[in-house]
Scaffold this active site. Structure first.
Site, PDB file in Angstrom:
ATOM      1  N   SER A   1       1.771   1.742  -1.968  1.00  0.00           N
ATOM      2  CA  SER A   1       0.649   2.416  -2.603  1.00  0.00           C
ATOM      3  C   SER A   1       0.111   3.515  -1.700  1.00  0.00           C
ATOM      4  O   SER A   1       0.129   3.382  -0.482  1.00  0.00           O
ATOM      5  CB  SER A   1      -0.449   1.388  -2.876  1.00  0.00           C
ATOM      6  OG  SER A   1      -1.674   2.037  -3.095  1.00  0.00           O
ATOM      7  N   CYS A   2      -0.325   4.615  -2.310  1.00  0.00           N
ATOM      8  CA  CYS A   2      -0.910   5.711  -1.521  1.00  0.00           C
ATOM      9  C   CYS A   2      -2.424   5.669  -1.592  1.00  0.00           C
ATOM     10  O   CYS A   2      -3.095   6.508  -1.014  1.00  0.00           O
ATOM     11  CB  CYS A   2      -0.438   7.059  -2.030  1.00  0.00           C
ATOM     12  SG  CYS A   2       1.305   7.331  -1.715  1.00  0.00           S
ATOM     13  N   ILE A   3      -2.975   4.762  -2.380  1.00  0.00           N
ATOM     14  CA  ILE A   3      -4.429   4.767  -2.571  1.00  0.00           C
ATOM     15  C   ILE A   3      -5.020   3.409  -2.177  1.00  0.00           C
ATOM     16  O   ILE A   3      -4.525   2.381  -2.582  1.00  0.00           O
ATOM     17  CB  ILE A   3      -4.814   5.082  -4.041  1.00  0.00           C
ATOM     18  CG1 ILE A   3      -4.196   6.407  -4.451  1.00  0.00           C
ATOM     19  CG2 ILE A   3      -6.323   5.163  -4.178  1.00  0.00           C
ATOM     20  CD1 ILE A   3      -4.099   6.581  -5.935  1.00  0.00           C
TER      21      ILE A   3
END
Lengths: 102, 160
Positions: free
Chosen positions: A100-102
């Protein structure tokens, strides 16, 4: 690759994440936590169990979701697992690293 | 660049634009750094200040004119309502990939320990008041202050 953690032979990937959750137990978790200079308190365990449960229910983990968990807010999560909390906590919990980037 | 095998220790991000795609780029990079255990700070300057202006931050738009990636003719992009339409379409797609809206994203950044700085020059130029700014903004500082905060090993600076 194989690694000896808490006296057991465990299969991990190149980043040190367990590839087979059935090999995980609390001793293994404690040992991985020690490598990250974290000594686990009951509060840590609450969060780790939550993460394992989310993983079991195939929920994609992200910082945003942690914040909405109702269990721990983002600030406390960073305080419990300083330096890359989601990466560190999932490694201790014996579950895959979230993509995940968030 | 060679110290500690070039490991990145801190990202200093300068946000100079208030179009939603640029604001998201800055926020995702700042948050992504914290998730990796890298420190991050954002310097909001010129139009970028709107991203931390309480009355404006919830109404940021996608640029439909002068943005070739929109794949619509520039003249159509300038029609009334086009920006709002494109923005609402983009927001829908963002929600699908679990991307928070700007106010929630600011709270996430603040809780994650991202330091936020408002540029004094832009702040004065736009006649903003301290109470106009999002509470998570640490201070209003000069360019010199920002450079001072950027000192050290493994610090990278990024202009958006």
């Amino acid at each position: 690759m194989e690694k000896t953690i808490a006296g057991k032979t465990i299969t991990v990937n190149e980043e040190g994440y367990l590839t087979d959750f059935s090999q995980w137990d609390e001793k293994v978790g404690e040992e991985i936590a020690k490598e990250a200079s974290i000594s686990l308190t009951p509060r840590h365990w609450e969060v780790l169990k939550y993460l394992q449960n989310e993983q079991k229910n195939q929920v994609a983990l992200s910082i945003r979701r942690i914040g909405k968990s109702g269990l721990v807010d983002i600030k406390e999560f960073y305080a419990l697992f300083p330096n890359a909390p989601l990466k560190t906590a999932t490694k201790i919990a014996g579950i895959p690293k979230p993509a995940s980037c968030i | 660049m060679n110290e500690n095998k070039g490991a990145i220790k801190k990202m200093m991000i300068i946000l100079s634009k208030a179009t939603i795609e640029n604001v998201y780029a800055a926020f995702v990079l700042a948050n992504g750094a914290r998730m990796e255990g890298i420190e991050s700070e954002i310097f909001f300057t010129f139009f970028g200040l709107e991203a931390v202006h309480k009355k404006k931050l919830d109404n940021l738009h996608v640029a439909t004119v002068g943005n070739p990636a929109m794949h619509i003719p520039t003249m159509l992009g300038g029609l009334p309502g086009m920006e709002a339409l494109a923005t609402s379409m983009m927001k829908k797609e963002m929600e699908k990939i679990d991307m928070p809206e700007i106010p929630e994203f600011l709270d996430i950044l603040s809780a994650s320990g991202v330091k936020m700085w408002a540029c004094k020059l832009a702040f004065d130029m736009f006649h903003y008041k301290k109470e106009d700014l999002y509470e998570g903004v640490n201070d209003i500082i000069t360019v010199g202050d920002f450079y001072k905060k950027s000192e050290g090993e493994g610090v990278h600076m990024l202009f958006i």
